[in-house]
Design an enzyme around this catalytic site. Structure first.
Site, PDB file in Angstrom:
ATOM      1  N   GLU A  42     -40.016  -5.275  10.746  1.00 43.50           N
ATOM      2  CA  GLU A  42     -40.697  -6.070  11.778  1.00 43.50           C
ATOM      3  C   GLU A  42     -40.012  -6.074  13.145  1.00 43.50           C
ATOM      4  OE1 GLU A  42     -43.202  -9.365   9.417  1.00 43.50           O
ATOM      5  OE2 GLU A  42     -41.060  -9.825   9.481  1.00 43.50           O
TER       6      GLU A  42
HETATM    7  C1  ACM Z   1     -40.342  -8.788   5.268  1.00 47.31           C
HETATM    8  O1  ACM Z   1     -41.057  -9.558   4.594  1.00 47.31           O
HETATM    9  N1  ACM Z   1     -40.456  -8.774   6.581  1.00 47.31           N
HETATM   10  C2  ACM Z   1     -39.413  -7.908   4.637  1.00 47.31           C
END
Ligand code: ACM
Length: 690
Positions: A317
């Site tokens: 992310e």
């Molecule tokens: C995640 O849930 N961003 C690994």
């Protein structure tokens, strides 16, 4: 009783548990092979244990713990159950070899356990196998009419996957060491063998760093583990056959690092500890050498602190916004022929991988890191889908499945249980590729957990995931799983886990009263909203400072009461309910119908209960609607269509989330209404996704 009888008749033929529709013993995970014998071994004050063959101190300590657990389960006293010599012992344990001091991935964890009516024998190639066998023995101890006993049986057992983990995120909310320790006890009980310790987040950096003290001093609100505490936790885990893998998430999810060291970031700062949830812009600057110098020193320090071979660098992310906004980073991309932010992160990952490797560790990362230019020894953890796990295996990478095992999403145990590391696209892998699928990890992300409620978010559902990762793939009977999970859940109480014991105190606090029966009747049939809708449904944007003391924080992720009611309604609608069964349904409906009148006085005196009045009203409406539907069903007359339409309106209202809770009996009431009006009722609400 019938099941036990049939099993006894079949006892001369070894049969894999998978072939049985339902296990007669309360084991979770189900062993690879189990054969029932005749009779049972009494666990009474003459019970004793001996270790023959190797005298691994780790095994000796495990036996002491085993005896303690047995004492707690049975209420027997230390002067009773004890260690003795092999010729006299009730249970003789033989483990051929000690394991490595630092547990390694893929060590032999197999064991065999033979119990007769006079003695028991536990044999294993290594101490680890013996540890698992002792847990099996503890699960087998049952209360009988003439004392505690273990059924006579023969088990040969080994795990399907070598990596069976639980991630605990201590970055978003700090979780103290004692809470982690009791969860390690729970992990050992269901044969999980990796604690994935998610130690840094935007909201907190939780490890003492002697090289870079501003990491924990400025990035943790004072809530961090000292290095001594970390060594203590790792030792505690290793004693129980559990590896501890640290995760330091980078280059995103790293705001807390930048509070003390803004020079690592891709924008100047200053930075503060993040208080909200979500994906944020701050990310390490992958274009400057000082980032790698810092990471080299930092990872070097952490590689010395965490003995496990595997080192998780996160990698998930990264939104790239800080990179886009920084002209120097854009110039670096141009001059290095880096086309986009994914390629820039791949460059970062490659540099970090070299550092991790230089310090003797193997890199693990979330599926975003998967790129063919990384060396083949890294491990990819799939969270966005099962496809990336299969893709990694095809490209020669080892992988772990976490997609499907996020326990913070508040799914049912059934739904988690349905995901298999070698299911979906994994089913089409070659045998060689399948070998690269190491297993999986349940993930306890920390937005809405505190030391008080974290156990109830992890347990008992994680026991179902543990079974998926240990037991043969064919073990899939959902009803059997639920029966055994409830039994295991109760056994976890003896280990000090608070998923059951913490419930009533939270309800009493909410009510400001000891008289919580009405609140409990409501709490038992609601669940927190699913996936990540809690944040979306909140009146104000949630933050890490919000108290976690509401009904949504106490309610179980899965209402077993609603599940059971759905089963009762199924039975009724399939014409199999006798008078008793019908009376039970009616008494529940009456309880619910009358509950709001009892709850209102509590709500009048507590600010924490005001928000639950609308859902409590819905429960009453559903109770009334269900009773009317029962009346129609039993009268043999169809309910009028306009009545059914009106009731369905109530049900639709009751299905809407309120106070971030869902009323889980609504689909069953809907089925009763439809049936009473002579309409098709569809399938039971507890099958599949909700
Ligand atoms: C995640 O849930 N961003 C690994």
């Amino acid at each position: 009783m019938r099941t036990i009888f049939i099993l006894l008749m079949l006892c001369s033929v070894p049969m894999p548990m998978a072939a049985q529709p339902q296990a007669a013993v309360n084991l979770m995970p189900i062993p690879t092979n189990l054969r029932m014998g005749t009779g049972r071994l009494a666990i009474d004050p003459s019970f004793s244990v001996a270790i023959s063959a190797n005298s691994d101190p780790r095994l000796q300590r495990a036996v002491e713990r085993f005896l303690n657990d047995l004492r707690r389960q049975t209420g027997m006293l230390p002067v009773n159950v004890r260690v003795t010599d092999a010729s006299k012992a009730t249970l003789v344990i033989r483990a051929e070899h000690a394991n490595k001091e630092v547990l390694a991935l893929g060590e032999d964890e197999s064991y065999s356990l033979d119990v007769t009516s006079s003695s028991a024998k536990l044999e294993a190639p290594t101490t680890l196998g013996a540890l698992h066998g002792l847990q099996t023995f503890l699960q087998l101890v049952a209360t009988t009419t003439d004392g505690f006993a273990v059924p006579a049986l023969s088990i040969q057992d080994k795990p399907r996957f070598p990596w069976r983990g639980l991630l605990i995120d201590v970055g978003r909310h700090f979780i103290p060491l004692d809470v982690l320790k009791r969860n390690l006890d729970g992990m050992a009980a269901v044969k999980l063998n990796v604690l994935h310790w998610h130690l840094s987040e935007n909201q907190g950096f939780r490890v003492e760093s002697k090289k870079f003290p501003k990491l924990h001093e400025m990035g943790s609100d004072g809530l961090f583990y000292t290095q001594d505490e970390i060594r203590d936790l790792i030792a505690y885990a290793q004693e129980r056959g559990i590896r501890v893998m640290p995760e330091f998430d980078m280059p995103g999810h790293s705001t807390a690092w930048f509070v003390g060291y803004p020079e690592l970031a891709s924008a100047p700062g200053p930075y503060q500890i993040e208080r909200k949830w979500g994906v944020f812009d701050p990310a390490m600057d992958p274009t400057q050498e000082r980032t790698y110098k810092f990471l080299d020193d930092f990872i070097g320090e952490m590689a010395g602190l965490f003995p496990d071979q595997y080192f998780h660098i996160g990698g998930d992310e990264v939104n790239g916004k800080q990179w886009e906004a920084n002209p120097k980073i854009q110039e670096f991309k141009r001059s290095h022929g880096i086309k986009n932010n994914e390629d820039l992160q791949a460059y970062f990952n490659k540099r970090v991988q070299e550092i991790v490797s230089k310090h003797g560790k193997t890199m693990v990362g979330w599926d975003e890191i998967l790129r063919p230019d990384l060396p083949k020894n890294i491990v990819v953890q799939s969270w966005r889908g099962q496809e990336s796990l299969a893709a990694a295996a095809k490209q020669g990478y080892r992988g772990l499945l976490s997609h499907g095992y996020y326990v913070d999403l508040m799914w049912s145990a059934e739904r988690h249980y349905s995901f298999d590391p070698l299911g979906g696209p994994g089913a089409n892998l070659t045998p060689e590729e399948k070998q690269r699928v190491l297993g999986g990890e349940a993930c306890m992300w920390g937005e809405y957990v505190s030391p008080e409620n974290i156990d109830s978010r992890i347990w008992p559902r994680t026991a179902a995931i543990a079974e998926r990762l240990w037991s043969p793939q064919e073990v899939r009977d959902v009803n059997s799983m639920y029966q055994r999970m409830e039994k295991v859940s109760r056994k976890l109480d003896w280990l000090g886990l608070t998923h059951n014991s913490g419930y009533a105190p939270m309800l009493r606090r909410m009510a400001g009263s000891d008289n919580i029966s009405a609140l409990r009747a409501l709490a038992d049939v609601v669940e927190p909203v699913k996936d990540y809708s809690r944040g979306e449904l909140a009146a104000a944007e949630p933050t890490s400072a919000d108290p976690l003391n509401r009904l949504v924080d106490a309610a179980r992720p899965e209402s077993l009461a609603a599940r059971k009611f759905a089963g009762q309604v199924d039975q009724l609608l399939s014409g199999k309910a006798d008078a008793d069964a019908k009376a039970q349904i009616r008494s529940l409906l009456i309880l619910w119908r009358d509950n709001q009148a009892k709850l209102q006085p509590l709500a009048d005196q507590s600010f924490l209960l005001k928000e639950v009045v609308p859902i409590s009203r819905d429960l009453s409406s559903l109770g009334s609607a269900g009773l009317s539907a029962m009346d129609y069903l039993e009268s043999g007359q169809h309910a009028p269509a306009d009545w059914a339409t009106e009731q369905r309106g109530l049900v639709e209202e009751a299905k809407k989330p309120k106070a971030q809770l869902l009323l889980m009996i609504a689909p069953s009431i809907q089925r009763l209404i439809q049936a009473s009006a002579g309409q098709a009722t569809g399938s039971s609400s507890n099958q599949g996704d909700r």
